[in-house]
Design a protein around this motif. Structure first.
Motif, PDB file in Angstrom:
ATOM      1  N   GLU A   1      36.578  49.447  35.838  1.00 63.53           N
ATOM      2  CA  GLU A   1      35.237  49.526  35.265  1.00 63.53           C
ATOM      3  C   GLU A   1      34.775  48.174  34.732  1.00 63.53           C
ATOM      4  O   GLU A   1      33.605  47.810  34.861  1.00 63.53           O
TER       5      GLU A   1
ATOM      6  N   SER B   1      38.705  56.832  24.530  1.00 63.94           N
ATOM      7  CA  SER B   1      37.769  56.153  23.632  1.00 63.94           C
ATOM      8  C   SER B   1      38.478  55.092  22.799  1.00 63.94           C
ATOM      9  O   SER B   1      37.936  54.003  22.566  1.00 63.94           O
TER      10      SER B   1
ATOM     11  N   ARG C   1      26.168  55.087  27.299  1.00 63.94           N
ATOM     12  CA  ARG C   1      25.560  56.374  27.645  1.00 63.94           C
ATOM     13  C   ARG C   1      25.697  57.369  26.490  1.00 63.94           C
ATOM     14  O   ARG C   1      24.792  58.163  26.230  1.00 63.94           O
TER      15      ARG C   1
ATOM     16  N   ARG D   1      28.812  52.237  34.481  1.00 65.42           N
ATOM     17  CA  ARG D   1      29.975  53.006  34.024  1.00 65.42           C
ATOM     18  C   ARG D   1      30.286  52.765  32.541  1.00 65.42           C
ATOM     19  O   ARG D   1      31.362  53.098  32.075  1.00 65.42           O
TER      20      ARG D   1
ATOM     21  N   ASP E   1      30.299  54.106  29.588  1.00 67.08           N
ATOM     22  CA  ASP E   1      30.159  55.422  28.962  1.00 67.08           C
ATOM     23  C   ASP E   1      29.821  55.315  27.481  1.00 67.08           C
ATOM     24  O   ASP E   1      29.158  56.200  26.926  1.00 67.08           O
TER      25      ASP E   1
ATOM     26  N   PHE F   1      35.888  60.875  30.077  1.00 66.44           N
ATOM     27  CA  PHE F   1      35.167  60.537  28.843  1.00 66.44           C
ATOM     28  C   PHE F   1      34.490  61.771  28.259  1.00 66.44           C
ATOM     29  O   PHE F   1      34.335  61.881  27.033  1.00 66.44           O
ATOM     30  N   GLN F   2      34.095  62.712  29.100  1.00 67.85           N
ATOM     31  CA  GLN F   2      33.454  63.931  28.604  1.00 67.85           C
ATOM     32  C   GLN F   2      34.387  64.770  27.738  1.00 67.85           C
ATOM     33  O   GLN F   2      33.922  65.633  26.981  1.00 67.85           O
TER      34      GLN F   2
ATOM     35  N   MET G   1      28.371  60.894  32.468  1.00 66.84           N
ATOM     36  CA  MET G   1      29.600  60.274  31.962  1.00 66.84           C
ATOM     37  C   MET G   1      30.774  60.630  32.865  1.00 66.84           C
ATOM     38  O   MET G   1      30.754  61.642  33.564  1.00 66.84           O
ATOM     39  N   SER G   2      31.802  59.813  32.828  1.00 69.99           N
ATOM     40  CA  SER G   2      32.994  60.109  33.620  1.00 69.99           C
ATOM     41  C   SER G   2      33.646  61.388  33.099  1.00 69.99           C
ATOM     42  O   SER G   2      33.559  61.699  31.903  1.00 69.99           O
TER      43      SER G   2
END
Length: 289
Positions: free
Chosen positions: A53, A102, A153, A148, A150, A180-181, A176-177
């Motif tokens: 990324e 994260s 976003r 990308r 995130d 990451f969700q 979002m990927s």
């Protein structure tokens, strides 16, 4: 740039060139791992995904600790996975254990900000100052620089949620990927989105308040639930949690224990350190047991 240039395997005989010398040109993040290590298998794909990324802003060097014990001893690796970031031939930051994406992202951003992250930081400052239109424009510019990103976003989704633009929040989350969700902050937004959808077709507050005074059974339980969600979305967290606690106490079977499940979602929304979370987690436990 190819994946080979982003992630490499490193051994004792090429560590000096691949890591120490390369770190004078760009940061090098070394992942000490082993094939038998379950947490290593969880962390490795996260590091590799973020290396791709961030498009070569750092080099990910993977060291098999079993095959390179001298490197592990030299860098005082006492547990794996162990991640060490090098700049100019020296370790500048490190962590041990499998962190969530994260947290790994924040670690890497401390080493090298991703493309467009200066725009995300400027957007956060604009949002903090109440300049929401400027913040939204900057978030979109950050995402144009790095689709990308995130973190950008997520910040944009928070802005949309504060403005009650729930369809856009849903679209932000969907973009979002998948990994990451699963982060707590995204789960909190999903909960708020679910709450907003639940109240869209709910009666007005005055009608809900009438039902709270006059209704019985499931009708009162439904009124308690919807009234609590409206309070929550208006920023009145404690009154909302008080009503949900009443729902748990007096209508435990309603909606398959909906009051308890909703309180748990609110705990995620507010975050573990919020003073109301500790207070109502304790009160919920006392109500249940």
């Amino acid at each position: 740039m190819t994946a080979q240039a982003l992630v490499i395997d490193v051994r004792e005989d090429n560590f000096a060139a691949a890591v120490l010398e390369e770190s004078k040109r760009r940061p090098v993040v070394v992942d000490f791992w082993a094939p038998w290590c379950g947490p290593c298998r969880a962390l490795g794909p996260v590091l590799e995904k973020l290396a791709e990324e961030m498009a070569g802003a750092f080099l990910l060097a993977k060291v098999n600790s079993d095959e390179n014990p001298e490197l592990s001893r030299s860098f005082q690796v006492r547990g794996i996975p162990a991640v060490k970031a090098f700049r100019d031939g020296k370790v500048v930051d490190e962590f041990t254990g499998a962190l969530p994406e994260s947290a790994v992202r924040k670690f890497l951003e401390g080493i090298v900000p991703p493309p467009g992250d200066d725009l995300r930081q400027a957007a956060l400052a604009a949002m903090e100052a109440g300049r929401e239109d400027e913040a939204e424009r900057l978030f979109h510019e950050a995402l144009a620089a790095n689709p990308r990103n995130d973190a950008a976003r997520l910040s944009l989704a928070r802005l949309h949620s504060a403005q009650g633009r729930w369809e856009e929040v849903n679209a932000d989350i969907a973009a979002m990927s998948p990994a990451f969700q699963l982060e707590d902050e995204v789960q909190a937004l999903k909960a708020l989105l679910e709450f907003s959808q639940a109240v869209q077709s709910a009666p007005p507050m005055a009608e809900l308040e009438r039902r709270l005074r006059e209704a019985q059974g499931d009708e009162r339980a439904q009124a308690l639930y919807l009234h609590a969600l409206r309070l929550l979305l208006q920023g009145q967290e404690e009154p909302a949690m008080e009503e949900l606690l009443e729902l748990v106490r007096d209508h435990r079977q309603y909606g398959d224990d909906l009051g308890r499940r909703t309180l748990l979602q609110i705990f995620t929304v507010l975050g573990a350190r919020h003073p109301l979370v500790e207070k109502y987690r304790t009160r919920l436990a006392r109500t249940l047991y």
